[in-house]
Design an enzyme around this catalytic site. Structure first.
Site, PDB file in Angstrom:
ATOM      1  CG  HIS A 239      -1.850  -1.062   1.415  1.00  0.00           C
ATOM      2  ND1 HIS A 239      -1.733  -2.022   2.384  1.00  0.00           N
ATOM      3  CD2 HIS A 239      -2.984  -1.356   0.718  1.00  0.00           C
ATOM      4  CE1 HIS A 239      -2.740  -2.862   2.298  1.00  0.00           C
ATOM      5  NE2 HIS A 239      -3.517  -2.496   1.291  1.00  0.00           N
TER       6      HIS A 239
ATOM      7  CD  GLU B 258       1.530  -3.381 -13.009  1.00  0.00           C
ATOM      8  OE1 GLU B 258       2.501  -4.135 -12.765  1.00  0.00           O
ATOM      9  OE2 GLU B 258       1.476  -2.628 -13.995  1.00  0.00           O
ATOM     10  CE  LYS B 259      -1.530  -9.785  -3.588  1.00  0.00           C
ATOM     11  NZ  LYS B 259      -2.917  -9.665  -3.222  1.00  0.00           N
TER      12      LYS B 259
HETATM   13  P1  AMP Z   1      -6.440  -3.583  -0.576  1.00  0.00           P
HETATM   14  O1  AMP Z   1      -6.255  -2.895   0.737  1.00  0.00           O
HETATM   15  O2  AMP Z   1      -6.046  -5.018  -0.575  1.00  0.00           O
HETATM   16  O3  AMP Z   1      -7.796  -3.328  -1.181  1.00  0.00           O
HETATM   17  O4  AMP Z   1      -5.407  -2.888  -1.571  1.00  0.00           O
HETATM   18  C1  AMP Z   1      -5.441  -1.509  -1.814  1.00  0.00           C
HETATM   19  C2  AMP Z   1      -4.583  -1.198  -2.998  1.00  0.00           C
HETATM   20  O5  AMP Z   1      -3.242  -1.597  -2.727  1.00  0.00           O
HETATM   21  C3  AMP Z   1      -5.010  -1.948  -4.260  1.00  0.00           C
HETATM   22  O6  AMP Z   1      -4.873  -1.084  -5.382  1.00  0.00           O
HETATM   23  C4  AMP Z   1      -4.034  -3.080  -4.325  1.00  0.00           C
HETATM   24  O7  AMP Z   1      -3.797  -3.571  -5.629  1.00  0.00           O
HETATM   25  C5  AMP Z   1      -2.782  -2.421  -3.777  1.00  0.00           C
HETATM   26  N1  AMP Z   1      -1.866  -3.429  -3.267  1.00  0.00           N
HETATM   27  C6  AMP Z   1      -2.112  -4.356  -2.311  1.00  0.00           C
HETATM   28  N2  AMP Z   1      -1.036  -5.161  -2.151  1.00  0.00           N
HETATM   29  C7  AMP Z   1      -0.119  -4.744  -3.041  1.00  0.00           C
HETATM   30  C8  AMP Z   1       1.197  -5.181  -3.382  1.00  0.00           C
HETATM   31  N3  AMP Z   1       1.774  -6.229  -2.784  1.00  0.00           N
HETATM   32  N4  AMP Z   1       1.860  -4.517  -4.362  1.00  0.00           N
HETATM   33  C9  AMP Z   1       1.278  -3.462  -4.997  1.00  0.00           C
HETATM   34  N5  AMP Z   1       0.045  -3.005  -4.719  1.00  0.00           N
HETATM   35  C10 AMP Z   1      -0.641  -3.634  -3.755  1.00  0.00           C
END
Ligand code: AMP
Length: 283
Positions: free
Chosen positions: A37, A150-151
């Site tokens: 994040h 991009e995850k």
């Molecule tokens: P989330 O809290 O899981 O909804 O993620 C919020 C944002 O962070 C989303 O755009 C995810 O794709 C990004 N994100 C989560 N984990 C990663 C990671 N390991 N690398 C890059 N972006 C991430």
């Protein structure tokens, strides 16, 4: 740091910044923040005058009740991390009813079929829930740029499509996957892995790397898919849900690698009761 809960307070604050000519970057998250994040937040801080980070565990995108209930939540720690990155950070912690402005339910979107494969096929309604909440978040924040990892590559492609279809005046900025030193893609869900499953999980990245090597050696998508699926089955701690190779643009499954197009391998794997996703560019 500025922390807002209600749109009625957030919107005039952002209006004020915009009137001063300040650009707004936005990073939507579900909290339990990690370096993945923070890579998005740092990029937004570099590219915009002000950054808004939202933390909201959106109920309408969860297809499994247990996943929603056990989703990690660390609001105080998250706020401390964000304040350290920028004392001027704007944090939006919405209340569901206020954000949705009515019943907290998903709308249906035409997402050009991007939502019918992979995550969409295995998590019914998930992307309608994602699109619904992102639409409401964009309306509340009205950013100039929004950052997505991009995850969640399929999600990123869907948000790009949504922004185009809704004619939203903003730029969607993709950010590369951030990984632990052993290759495991960072995820809030990693916190829920048992010690044994945490040890087994980097195999996901190793097998994605193997898929890439096989593609570079000229193997076709189906041969790669069969070999990688077989390797997953050899690991008793990982249960493969899907491994697919798809066109980056359409997300349609690839039968052959056509010159001039980009392809990615995508996978979802259960490590115990924790569902992990990852992907890797093949060309
Ligand atoms: P989330 O809290 O899981 O909804 O993620 C919020 C944002 O962070 C989303 O755009 C995810 O794709 C990004 N994100 C989560 N984990 C990663 C990671 N390991 N690398 C890059 N972006 C991430």
């Amino acid at each position: 740091m500025f922390v807002w809960t209600y749109k009625a307070n957030l919107r005039p604050f952002i209006d004020g910044l915009k009137k001063q000519g300040q650009s707004i970057g936005f990073v939507p998250t579900m909290g339990a923040l990690h370096r993945g994040h923070l890579a998005l937040v740092e990029r937004s801080l570099r590219e915009n005058d002000r950054t808004v980070v939202s933390i909201f565990v959106n109920p309408t995108q969860f297809d499994r009740k247990q996943d929603l209930e056990t989703y990690p939540r660390f609001p105080e720690k998250d706020l401390a991390l964000l304040e350290k990155l920028d004392p001027e950070m704007i944090v939006y912690l919405p209340v569901a009813e206020d954000l949705y402005g009515g019943p907290v339910q998903r709308e249906h979107f035409d997402l050009d079929g991007l939502d019918r494969v992979m995550e969409g096929r295995h998590r019914p309604g998930h992307f309608d829930g994602v699109a619904t909440v992102v639409k409401h978040l964009f309306e509340a924040v009205r950013p100039d740029r929004a950052y997505f990892g991009e995850k969640d590559f399929q999600q990123l492609r869907i948000i790009q499509t949504l922004a185009r279809k809704l004619n939203l005046p903003l730029q969607i900025v993709p950010v590369e996957i951030q990984r632990e030193t052993d290759g495991l893609a960072m995820s809030s869900r990693n916190l829920r892995l048992s010690v044994a499953h945490r040890k087994a999980a980097p195999e996901i990245h190793r097998l994605l790397n193997l898929a890439r090597e096989m593609a570079l050696q000229g193997q076709n998508p189906e041969a790669i898919r069969m070999e990688i699926s077989k390797r997953f089955k050899q690991n008793p701690l990982l249960e493969l849900e899907y491994f697919e190779i798809a066109d980056e643009k359409t997300l349609q499954f690839a039968r052959t690698f056509e010159p001039g197009k980009k392809y990615r391998a995508f996978t979802a794997v259960f490590a115990g009761d924790v569902r992990l996703i990852d992907n890797m560019p093949l060309y």
